[in-house]
Design a protein around this motif. Structure first.
Motif, PDB file in Angstrom:
ATOM      1  N   HIS A  84      56.120  25.340 106.241  1.00 43.75           N
ATOM      2  CA  HIS A  84      56.224  25.738 107.645  1.00 43.75           C
ATOM      3  C   HIS A  84      55.517  24.696 108.504  1.00 43.75           C
ATOM      4  O   HIS A  84      54.300  24.540 108.438  1.00 43.75           O
ATOM      5  CB  HIS A  84      55.589  27.112 107.873  1.00 43.75           C
ATOM      6  N   SER A 136      55.734  22.886 112.671  1.00 44.26           N
ATOM      7  CA  SER A 136      56.231  23.118 114.019  1.00 44.26           C
ATOM      8  C   SER A 136      56.039  21.857 114.841  1.00 44.26           C
ATOM      9  O   SER A 136      55.254  20.976 114.472  1.00 44.26           O
ATOM     10  CB  SER A 136      55.497  24.300 114.662  1.00 44.26           C
ATOM     11  N   GLY A 155      63.271  24.480 110.573  1.00 42.21           N
ATOM     12  CA  GLY A 155      62.633  25.684 110.068  1.00 42.21           C
ATOM     13  C   GLY A 155      62.065  25.571 108.673  1.00 42.21           C
ATOM     14  O   GLY A 155      61.881  24.485 108.126  1.00 42.21           O
ATOM     15  N   ASP A 156      61.809  26.742 108.090  1.00 47.91           N
ATOM     16  CA  ASP A 156      61.087  26.829 106.832  1.00 47.91           C
ATOM     17  C   ASP A 156      61.981  26.561 105.624  1.00 47.91           C
ATOM     18  O   ASP A 156      63.216  26.651 105.703  1.00 47.91           O
ATOM     19  CB  ASP A 156      60.468  28.227 106.671  1.00 47.91           C
TER      20      ASP A 156
END
Length: 222
Positions: free
Chosen positions: A9, A11, A202-203
């Motif tokens: 994860h 960002s 995203g993950d």
């Protein structure tokens, strides 16, 4: 600063994360307003590296290369033609790094690819071998890259063709059918549940986490 342990994860603006796997290390960084993932995959033995999607924030990508694999990135692959996946490609190419993309998606790219990819191609980066998997639907020339680590686990870099929760966006039933068929026959039918999936946004996920939902995806049509 590179963060560990690896969670998958990231960002926009956060530090890159590093995952150590047998024979390789994977660095993941999020860039730009669209939360695009950039991956730097490095062979543990030789130091040779592959960049996947020079998406945005060229200064951060160049800094990552210069810090973690200076002079060792042999190829930058663009997974597909959408602009959010190649904003930083010209600056990466200026470092003398060769570029590659599928022929069907090469036209819109700001740098003509040095190598045109096709389904079944093998990319040798140091002691690592990446298989090129052509997945039609999100774009005509989307590609996934697959390599198997030293203990036999496969790692898939899927661009925008596969995410946690389903296939990438398609705009009509024909493109969805194409993408779903290719994902089923070329990905889910070929690789084990422990296969790691690294998407373009995203993950991370695994094929085992996504496989039970294939029928749901087929029914909903996206």
């Amino acid at each position: 600063m590179i963060e560990t342990p690896y969670t998958g994860h990231v960002s926009p603006g956060s530090n890159p994360q590093r995952r150590e796997v047998p024979g390789a290390r994977i660095l993941k960084m999020s860039v730009g307003g669209a939360d695009n993932n950039v991956y730097l995959v490095q062979d543990a033995m030789t130091g040779a590296a592959l960049l996947i999607d020079a998406a945005n924030e060229a200064d951060r990508i160049v800094a990552l290369i210069e810090q973690e694999a200076p002079g060792q990135v042999q190829l930058a692959v663009t997974t597909h033609q959408h602009i959010d996946h190649w904003w930083a490609l010209p600056q990466v190419a200026e470092l003398g790094i060769s570029t590659a993309a599928h022929e069907l998606d090469a036209g819109p790219l700001p740098v003509p690819p040095d190598r045109l990819l096709a389904d079944g191609d093998a990319l040798r980066i140091g002691d690592l071998e990446f298989s090129v998997i052509h997945l039609r639907g999100h774009t005509p020339g989307s590609v996934t890259l697959a390599f198997t680590d030293g203990v036999g686990r496969t790692h898939l870099f899927t661009g925008d063709s596969l995410f946690p929760g389903g296939p990438g966006r398609t705009t009509n039933p024909e493109d969805f059918d194409s993408l779903f068929t290719d994902l089923t026959s070329k990905i889910f039918d070929q690789y084990d549940d422990d296969t790691a999936v690294y998407p373009g946004h995203g993950d991370d996920t695994t094929l085992g986490a996504e496989r039970p939902h294939l029928g749901e995806w087929r029914e909903r049509g996206w």
